[in-house]
Design an enzyme around this catalytic site. Structure first.
Site, mmCIF file in Angstrom:
data_model
loop_
_atom_site.group_PDB
_atom_site.id
_atom_site.type_symbol
_atom_site.label_atom_id
_atom_site.label_comp_id
_atom_site.label_asym_id
_atom_site.label_seq_id
_atom_site.Cartn_x
_atom_site.Cartn_y
_atom_site.Cartn_z
ATOM 1 N N ASP A 290 35.444 10.035 11.911
ATOM 2 C CA ASP A 290 36.778 9.440 11.880
ATOM 3 C C ASP A 290 37.449 9.892 13.172
ATOM 4 O OD1 ASP A 290 39.876 9.447 10.836
ATOM 5 O OD2 ASP A 290 38.699 8.017 9.681
ATOM 6 N N LYS B 117 37.258 11.618 1.312
ATOM 7 C CA LYS B 117 37.698 11.810 2.702
ATOM 8 C C LYS B 117 37.842 13.303 2.952
ATOM 9 C CE LYS B 117 38.763 9.123 6.261
ATOM 10 N NZ LYS B 117 38.032 7.919 6.681
#
Length: 443
Positions: A165, A125
């Site tokens: 995201d 991430k």
């Protein structure tokens, strides 16, 4: 103190002042205890100790120039958590709340989520404390290009493949991919969520929202019912929320409330999703603008959307948005299914309350895995230089979400926790990664 308790305590002590990461550790690690107790080789080879420590974490500065000529400096992150089953895969989040703790919680969750898809992708991430809201397209482009000036060294189609995201949509992916291509001279699948004209996949835009509803439909089917005629409350009005609402409506549900960071709208006649798309995707407006088009709707500023009675609740905004107070409303009003569209939407206290009251609950690592699943399908299309039809990708997505539900349900049942999809998803996701780590040696 057993093995999992010991690892949890040591991990929290070793990573101080990281509350989001601590929450993810606390939600996952204890649920693995019965599985690890039955398989002592995991403890012997210190699989958990290795799993909670990222393989690599990179923090870097991101300088960029605003339209008024001012130099700004943000902080960028990429945490490459685990590559046992494939190259790192996980989104980039651009939001002022981004810090190392947030990125580590997201990356740790991503390991299990990606494993559950059954596809060959590891967990990672990244992101930055940059806020795209209120910025011109040129300013967003300047930031994205500067961000990639550093990140490009650490990513690639067989190494680490970022996606979008919060705060990172098609526009941002396009700017970053363009800069990556300029710097490397490579036209490759180093990003997913790309535009259809340069390697993107059909259904990628809809994937997380559609997949969420496919998961919830499996949960409803287990209760001998379905979405038809159900009242649905969805927090948020971004990509995930919009396409969850669209698919729920296609399944015969009535979406009666949606929100943004300022408040929520409710309409017992059912929200018209095309209007929400117009407001949020084209006009970049606020959810209260819905009242300009539909007079039967009501707007509540800074209200608690979970107080609106519903059969199905889909939190799709951000972490910890559904707390114990919200869960009490859902219990009181007879909600039967809650599935997380955002990552760690629900506090631990709220999760326990829902489970104690027999509300079927699916954690984000299972329920919102549709986005990364279709990202992996985009990678497959890029590798073969092919583009699949919408129906083909959607069918694969639906099958993947069904498989995630079944594997989570069966894992929970196997260890005496029937119906506990949190424990089931954790165990099912952990097993594949842990076995791969065992087979690859202890370094």
């Amino acid at each position: 103190m057993n093995y999992t308790e010991k690892v949890l305590k040591e991990a929290i002590t070793k990573n101080p002042n990281e509350p989001e990461f601590h929450q993810a550790l606390t939600e996952i690690i204890p649920t693995l205890a019965p599985f690890i107790a039955e398989n002592p080789e995991y403890e012997k080879e210190k699989i958990l100790e290795r799993l909670v420590e990222p393989e690599r974490q990179t923090i870097f500065r991101v300088p960029w120039i605003s339209d008024d000529g001012e130099i700004n400096v943000n902080r960028g992150y990429r945490v490459q958590f685990n590559s046992a089953i494939g190259p790192y895969k996980g989104g980039l989040r651009f939001h002022p709340s981004v810090n190392l703790s947030v990125i580590k919680f997201l990356g740790f969750e991503q390991i299990f989520k990606n494993s559950l898809t059954g596809l060959a992708i590891g967990g990672g991430k990244g992101g930055a404390d940059f806020d795209p809201k209120g910025k011109s397209s040129r300013e967003v482009m300047a930031f994205c290009q500067s961000f990639i000036n550093e990140l490009y060294r650490h990513i690639g189609q067989d190494q680490d493949i970022p996606a979008g995201d919060i705060g990172v949509g098609g526009r941002e992916i396009g700017y970053m991919y363009g800069q990556y291509k300029r710097l490397t001279g490579q036209y490759e699948g180093a990003f997913t969520g790309k535009g259809l004209s340069y390697g993107g996949s059909l259904v990628r835009t809809e994937a997380t929202g559609y997949g969420l509803v496919y998961m919830a439909e499996n949960m409803l089917n287990a209760k001998k019912t379905d979405f038809s005629g159900k009242a649905v409350v969805i927090s948020g009005s971004g990509n995930v929320a919009i396409y969850a609402a669209e698919k729920a409506i296609q399944y015969g549900a009535k979406v009666i409330a949606m929100s943004d960071s300022n408040g929520y709208i409710s309409d017992l006649n059912g929200i018209e999703i095309e209007t929400v798309k117009q407001i949020k995707e084209k006009n970049r407006g606020r959810i209260k603008d819905y009242l300009n088009f539909h007079k039967t709707a009501e707007y509540v500023e800074n209200g608690l959307i979970w107080s609106v009675p519903c059969h199905v609740a889909l939190p799709c905004a951000t972490q910890n948005e559904l707390d114990e107070d919200g869960a009490k409303y859902l219990v009181k009003n007879g909600c039967i299914v809650v599935a997380e569209g955002s990552n760690m939407s629900t506090t631990l206290e709220a999760t326990h309350l829902l489970q104690e009251n027999n509300i079927c609950f699916a954690p984000g690592k299972a329920a919102n895995a549709g986005g990364v699943a279709v990202s992996a399908l985009e990678m497959a299309q890029n590798s073969t230089r092919l583009s699949w039809a919408f129906e083909k990708v959607d069918r694969k997505l639906k099958d993947i979400m069904h498989d995630i539900y079944i594997s989570s349900y069966k894992a929970a049942e196997r260890y005496g926790m029937k119906g506990n999809l949190v424990a089931g998803a954790n165990i099912a996701g952990f097993k594949k990664v842990a076995d791969a780590m065992l087979m690859q040696g202890n370094i």
